[in-house]
Motif scaffolding. Structure first.
Motif, PDB file in Angstrom:
ATOM      1  N   ALA A   1      12.733 -19.265  -3.616  1.00 27.33           N
ATOM      2  CA  ALA A   1      11.596 -20.100  -3.176  1.00 27.33           C
ATOM      3  C   ALA A   1      10.759 -19.452  -2.071  1.00 27.33           C
ATOM      4  N   ASP A   2      11.395 -18.988  -1.005  1.00 24.58           N
ATOM      5  CA  ASP A   2      10.633 -18.509   0.150  1.00 24.58           C
ATOM      6  C   ASP A   2       9.842 -17.227  -0.161  1.00 24.58           C
ATOM      7  N   PRO A   3      10.494 -16.167  -0.648  1.00 28.08           N
ATOM      8  CA  PRO A   3       9.691 -14.987  -1.048  1.00 28.08           C
ATOM      9  C   PRO A   3       8.754 -15.301  -2.201  1.00 28.08           C
ATOM     10  N   GLY A   4       9.119 -16.286  -3.015  1.00 24.39           N
ATOM     11  CA  GLY A   4       8.280 -16.681  -4.146  1.00 24.39           C
ATOM     12  C   GLY A   4       6.950 -17.264  -3.686  1.00 24.39           C
ATOM     13  N   VAL A   5       6.943 -17.960  -2.575  1.00 27.88           N
ATOM     14  CA  VAL A   5       5.685 -18.494  -2.016  1.00 27.88           C
ATOM     15  C   VAL A   5       4.954 -17.375  -1.269  1.00 27.88           C
ATOM     16  N   HIS A   6       5.737 -16.565  -0.546  1.00 29.43           N
ATOM     17  CA  HIS A   6       5.156 -15.471   0.235  1.00 29.43           C
ATOM     18  C   HIS A   6       4.348 -14.520  -0.647  1.00 29.43           C
ATOM     19  N   ILE A   7       4.856 -14.255  -1.850  1.00 32.83           N
ATOM     20  CA  ILE A   7       4.225 -13.252  -2.715  1.00 32.83           C
ATOM     21  C   ILE A   7       2.793 -13.653  -3.095  1.00 32.83           C
ATOM     22  N   TRP A   8       2.497 -14.963  -3.178  1.00 35.08           N
ATOM     23  CA  TRP A   8       1.117 -15.338  -3.511  1.00 35.08           C
ATOM     24  C   TRP A   8       0.342 -15.814  -2.293  1.00 35.08           C
ATOM     25  N   LYS A   9       1.002 -16.579  -1.439  1.00 32.72           N
ATOM     26  CA  LYS A   9       0.259 -17.159  -0.322  1.00 32.72           C
ATOM     27  C   LYS A   9      -0.209 -16.075   0.651  1.00 32.72           C
TER      28      LYS A   9
ATOM     29  N   GLU B   1       6.676 -26.463  -0.746  1.00 36.82           N
ATOM     30  CA  GLU B   1       6.559 -25.216  -1.504  1.00 36.82           C
ATOM     31  C   GLU B   1       7.751 -24.307  -1.230  1.00 36.82           C
ATOM     32  N   ARG B   2       8.116 -24.257   0.064  1.00 36.79           N
ATOM     33  CA  ARG B   2       9.235 -23.373   0.422  1.00 36.79           C
ATOM     34  C   ARG B   2      10.550 -24.124   0.542  1.00 36.79           C
ATOM     35  N   PHE B   3      10.541 -25.440   0.380  1.00 38.99           N
ATOM     36  CA  PHE B   3      11.729 -26.288   0.482  1.00 38.99           C
ATOM     37  C   PHE B   3      12.418 -26.163   1.842  1.00 38.99           C
ATOM     38  N   ASP B   4      11.680 -25.844   2.876  1.00 34.20           N
ATOM     39  CA  ASP B   4      12.292 -25.701   4.194  1.00 34.20           C
ATOM     40  C   ASP B   4      11.989 -26.959   5.008  1.00 34.20           C
ATOM     41  N   VAL B   5      12.718 -28.030   4.662  1.00 32.28           N
ATOM     42  CA  VAL B   5      12.424 -29.334   5.267  1.00 32.28           C
ATOM     43  C   VAL B   5      12.770 -29.344   6.759  1.00 32.28           C
ATOM     44  N   GLY B   6      13.844 -28.659   7.127  1.00 30.73           N
ATOM     45  CA  GLY B   6      14.240 -28.604   8.540  1.00 30.73           C
ATOM     46  C   GLY B   6      13.136 -27.983   9.388  1.00 30.73           C
TER      47      GLY B   6
ATOM     48  N   GLN C   1      -3.584 -22.098  -6.346  1.00 29.48           N
ATOM     49  CA  GLN C   1      -3.489 -20.912  -5.480  1.00 29.48           C
ATOM     50  C   GLN C   1      -2.428 -19.899  -5.954  1.00 29.48           C
ATOM     51  N   PRO C   2      -1.299 -20.388  -6.525  1.00 26.89           N
ATOM     52  CA  PRO C   2      -0.295 -19.408  -6.981  1.00 26.89           C
ATOM     53  C   PRO C   2      -0.764 -18.492  -8.115  1.00 26.89           C
ATOM     54  N   THR C   3      -1.983 -18.662  -8.586  1.00 27.95           N
ATOM     55  CA  THR C   3      -2.515 -17.740  -9.600  1.00 27.95           C
ATOM     56  C   THR C   3      -2.378 -16.292  -9.134  1.00 27.95           C
ATOM     57  N   HIS C   4      -2.462 -16.072  -7.822  1.00 28.93           N
ATOM     58  CA  HIS C   4      -2.365 -14.691  -7.306  1.00 28.93           C
ATOM     59  C   HIS C   4      -1.096 -13.988  -7.786  1.00 28.93           C
ATOM     60  N   GLU C   5      -0.011 -14.785  -7.923  1.00 25.62           N
ATOM     61  CA  GLU C   5       1.259 -14.128  -8.255  1.00 25.62           C
ATOM     62  C   GLU C   5       1.248 -13.567  -9.676  1.00 25.62           C
ATOM     63  N   HIS C   6       0.371 -14.097 -10.522  1.00 23.98           N
ATOM     64  CA  HIS C   6       0.277 -13.525 -11.866  1.00 23.98           C
ATOM     65  C   HIS C   6      -0.150 -12.057 -11.752  1.00 23.98           C
ATOM     66  N   LEU C   7      -1.134 -11.831 -10.889  1.00 24.66           N
ATOM     67  CA  LEU C   7      -1.682 -10.481 -10.737  1.00 24.66           C
ATOM     68  C   LEU C   7      -0.696  -9.574 -10.003  1.00 24.66           C
TER      69      LEU C   7
ATOM     70  N   GLU D   1     -14.301 -13.433  -3.458  1.00 21.38           N
ATOM     71  CA  GLU D   1     -14.769 -14.793  -3.135  1.00 21.38           C
ATOM     72  C   GLU D   1     -14.968 -15.617  -4.404  1.00 21.38           C
ATOM     73  N   ASN D   2     -15.528 -14.983  -5.430  1.00 24.90           N
ATOM     74  CA  ASN D   2     -15.715 -15.704  -6.694  1.00 24.90           C
ATOM     75  C   ASN D   2     -14.381 -16.010  -7.359  1.00 24.90           C
ATOM     76  N   TYR D   3     -13.460 -15.069  -7.243  1.00 22.55           N
ATOM     77  CA  TYR D   3     -12.118 -15.293  -7.793  1.00 22.55           C
ATOM     78  C   TYR D   3     -11.488 -16.529  -7.139  1.00 22.55           C
ATOM     79  N   TYR D   4     -11.680 -16.679  -5.825  1.00 25.63           N
ATOM     80  CA  TYR D   4     -11.145 -17.853  -5.127  1.00 25.63           C
ATOM     81  C   TYR D   4     -11.862 -19.139  -5.552  1.00 25.63           C
ATOM     82  N   ALA D   5     -13.126 -19.018  -5.937  1.00 28.07           N
ATOM     83  CA  ALA D   5     -13.946 -20.214  -6.201  1.00 28.07           C
ATOM     84  C   ALA D   5     -13.870 -20.711  -7.643  1.00 28.07           C
TER      85      ALA D   5
END
Lengths: 442, 291
Positions: free
Chosen positions: A395-403, B256-261, A187-193, A244-248
């Motif tokens: 970590a947190d914004p790093g996940v947000h950017i793709w998810k 993924e976010r390391f937010d265990v709490g 799923q994190p492939t999105h962050e490449h784009l 949809e195809n990109y996701y699949a």
């Protein structure tokens, strides 16, 4: 009595000679990969073990997700491997904050590591002024294209947004997809784009300013960048024909799609060079590469986004820290050996960021890769580099950017709202001291 | 001393090893996890007490709300579709004399497969290139060419369908077991009275298998709370959180976010939710319900 004495003396001699011969084990937990592991065993583990008589390097391969969890659990318990391999600086940050990594400053000074490495890559392992990690591999994003197909149709490899949209129209008219890519299985492939559009629309300077906190992520230039990505992804279906195809579509599918002319181009990281060579490289078509096109006047020159793929650190609670340091120093001091490993992966893996001269680049690799390595060194050497999200985002914004990008593409929230949330996460990360090292711009 | 050899005390000797293991493997980690929900722990390093901050954030989290709604939809879907099909098939199977074992095995077979295999089967069936998607595109039915796992409006139901496909065979087996316990004389009497097949099902079978039926309802409600593997493998909770469920969201927060709490706070909510369900069934039993 004499027999007992002889036995006792023999036992002492045997055990003494055994301990003289026995090497101290150095353990390294490494991400497993069926194609890669035998090469790592032969050219890293065995080569190191044969080079000296003090330590025995033992690489333990494991699926990355399982490995990261089990390694973390072991390290919380004060154990774990001697060499700690992580998928990037955000992981190093967590281990460093927990005091689980050895400070490498004195070793770096003693062995001259700083002079051997590309400066930005060295600084990516510096936390609170001290070195804690060395990149095992560094990478970038490029645009691959089917050279034969482009020549047959007289298409021009795009270098600007106008050229990209023009050639995209022509490719679609031929019934092909513009780019081959998909996120199934990762799923994190999105962050490449997202990274491509931020760096090549807003420009690396603007991204740098936002990373260091001198510009807000809600700045109109970032909004425009992500609006353009949304347009290309959702409205135009540039990647694999539709959202949809990109996701699949996953790794094997998008390589096959590129190899069999299902798509004319592919936006991807340099880790793919080996797979590309084995895929389209084995077909009748020739492939080429180009830097990602400039998408606005704010990013006029070609740039390469810099990224760290994997890092190496020393476990502060490891059983054999000296051995771990010795292994790292062997890697840093044997450029030819490291290049020989990278060569086997077409410089898609084990690309330790050692300073190279043009004569260091092996000649028995794909010519496209040779060309890329020279261009990458030249352009990044001039300071034209952008920033990959998985290396410079906490970590947190790093996940947000793709998810959460999927939420934007689904039309559930606007780009402005997305970037507002993103800015809040950066503010929180900055407040908590979770930001990652970023090399200074010239 | 005598008390240690008392018959009722001896039973504890048998229970003790399991209880001891449970204490260390489940009890203490669960309590630790409950405690972590009041901290900002990131999985490594120091743990700071932050009071109810995680819970305040949790009630403001729109994606958690989405995940909770999806869990409710999931539970309703499982309480209706697989239960309805399993009840019908089990009842029909009781009337089959030859080849019943074949059907029982065929229905139960997906339950024996690992979730990752079930997921791959359906993923490839709906794949836009290799699966039915490519076929439908070639014949011009493009509205069916898109994988339901990648469309926002269908992803949750598509994942629930795959999980339900694997699960309903299990329900058939337990309903069938219950139906074989029903006294045959009741059916004979109903036959004499001229009852139809449906009337026999409605007025004899269903009331007589009520304990098994209620048990199945209870496990469906409880198992729907930590549902994770099918969602994680098929969609990862996407696209756009459309198939996100609580357990997958909790995993994402922790690993993924390391937010265990924060993740522990979500786990605590799940724990209390399951406790409430178990308590409700306990109360029903006390009230005299035959369950």
């Amino acid at each position: 009595m004499i027999r007992t004495l002889i036995s006792f003396v023999s036992l002492i001699i045997l055990s003494t000679s055994y301990s003289a011969l026995a090497k101290t084990k150095v353990t390294w937990s490494m991400e497993s990969n069926a194609d890669r592991d035998p090469i790592m065993i032969e050219k890293l583990q065995n080569a190191y073990n044969n080079s000296q008589g003090n330590y025995e390097l033992v690489i333990e391969f494991e699926d990355n997700e399982t490995r990261l969890t089990s390694m973390r659990t072991a390290m919380i318990g004060g154990m774990g491997p001697d060499i700690v391999e992580t998928p990037g600086p955000s992981y190093v940050k967590e281990y460093h904050a927990a005091g689980m990594l050895e400070n490498l400053d004195s070793y770096a000074a003693e062995f001259g590591w700083k002079d051997k490495m590309i400066p930005w890559a060295y600084s990516s392992g510096v936390f609170e002024g001290s070195l804690y990690a060395i990149p095992k591999t560094h990478e970038s994003m490029v645009m691959l294209y089917n050279k034969t197909l482009f020549e047959e149709n007289n298409w021009k490899v795009p270098t600007t947004l106008e050229e990209l949209e023009d050639v995209a129209g022509k490719i679609k008219a031929k019934g092909m997809n513009v780019f081959s890519y998909g996120s199934d299985g990762w799923q994190p492939t999105h962050e490449h784009l997202v990274g491509i559009y931020l760096n090549n629309y807003a420009g690396p300077q603007a991204v740098y300013e936002a990373i260091i906190g001198e510009r807000e992520w809600t700045d109109p230039v970032f909004v425009e960048a992500l609006e353009l990505l949304k347009k290309h992804m959702v409205d135009e279906g540039y990647w694999s024909g539709s959202l949809e195809n990109y996701y699949a579509i996953g790794w094997d599918d998008f390589h096959a799609q590129f190899a069999n002319r299902g798509a004319a181009m592919m936006t991807i990281g340099t880790w793919t060079f080996q797979a590309t060579q084995l895929g389209i490289g084995a077909s009748d078509d020739e492939w080429g590469w180009a830097p990602l096109p400039s998408l606005s006047s704010q990013s006029p020159d070609p740039n390469f986004m810099i990224a760290i793929g994997t890092t190496m650190s020393v476990n502060a609670n490891g059983k054999n820290k000296d051995g771990a340091i010795d292994v790292l120093n062997w890697i840093m001091s044997n450029k030819d050996k490291v290049l020989d490993i990278a060569k086997d992966f077409e410089f898609g893996e084990m690309v330790v960021p050692l300073t190279l001269s043009s004569s260091d680049i092996p000649t028995d690799i794909a010519p496209q890769v040779q060309d890329y390595l020279s261009e990458y060194a030249r352009i990044t050497g001039e300071g034209n580099y952008g920033y990959c999200t998985w290396t410079f985002w906490p970590a947190d914004p790093g996940v947000h950017i793709w998810k959460d990008m999927e939420v934007v593409w689904a039309g559930d929230i606007s780009v402005e709202d997305f970037l507002y949330d993103h800015q809040k996460m950066w503010d929180k990360a900055r407040k908590n001291g979770d930001t990652l090292p970023v090399p200074l711009r010239n | 001393m005598k008390i240690f050899f008392n018959k009722s005390f001896v039973a504890w000797y048998f229970v003790f090893p399991v209880a001891f293991i449970h204490l260390f493997v489940i009890g203490i980690p669960s309590l630790a996890s409950l405690a972590l929900c009041l901290t900002d722990w990131r999985g490594l390093g120091e743990i700071n007490y932050i009071g109810f901050e995680n819970f305040i954030e949790l009630f403001d989290d729109r994606y958690l709300k989405k995940a909770i709604i999806n869990n409710v939809i999931w539970t309703i879907a499982f309480l209706t579709v697989p239960v309805g099909i399993a009840l019908t098939c089990a009842y029909l199977l009781t009337g089959i004399k030859r080849g019943q074992m074949f059907f029982r095995l065929a229905f139960f077979f997906p339950y024996m497969l690992a979730s990752v295999i079930n997921c791959q089967i359906w993923k490839y069936l709906f794949h836009p290139i290799h699966g039915l998607g490519g076929f439908f595109e070639r014949i011009g039915w493009e509205f069916l060419a898109v994988s339901p796992f990648t469309t926002k409006s269908t992803s949750l139901f598509a994942v629930a369908f795959v999980d339900g496909w694997h699960f309903w065979g299990f329900l058939v087996v337990i309903y069938l077991t219950g139906m074989y316990q029903v006294d045959n004389h009741l059916y004979e009497a109903a036959d004499i009275e001229g009852a139809t097949k449906f009337q026999k099902f409605r007025y004899i079978t269903l009331p007589m298998i009520r304990p098994v039926f209620v048990f199945s309802i209870m496990i469906i409600i409880i198992w729907s709370v930590p549902v994770f593997d099918y969602v994680y493998i098929l969609t990862g909770g996407g696209p756009a959180y459309s198939s996100e469920v609580i357990a997958n969201y909790m995993y994402s927060q922790a690993f993924e976010r390391f937010d265990v709490g924060y993740s522990s706070a979500i786990g605590t909510l799940m724990f209390f939710y399951v406790m409430i369900i178990v308590a409700m069934f306990g109360l029903f039993r006390r009230a005299g319900w035959d369950i």
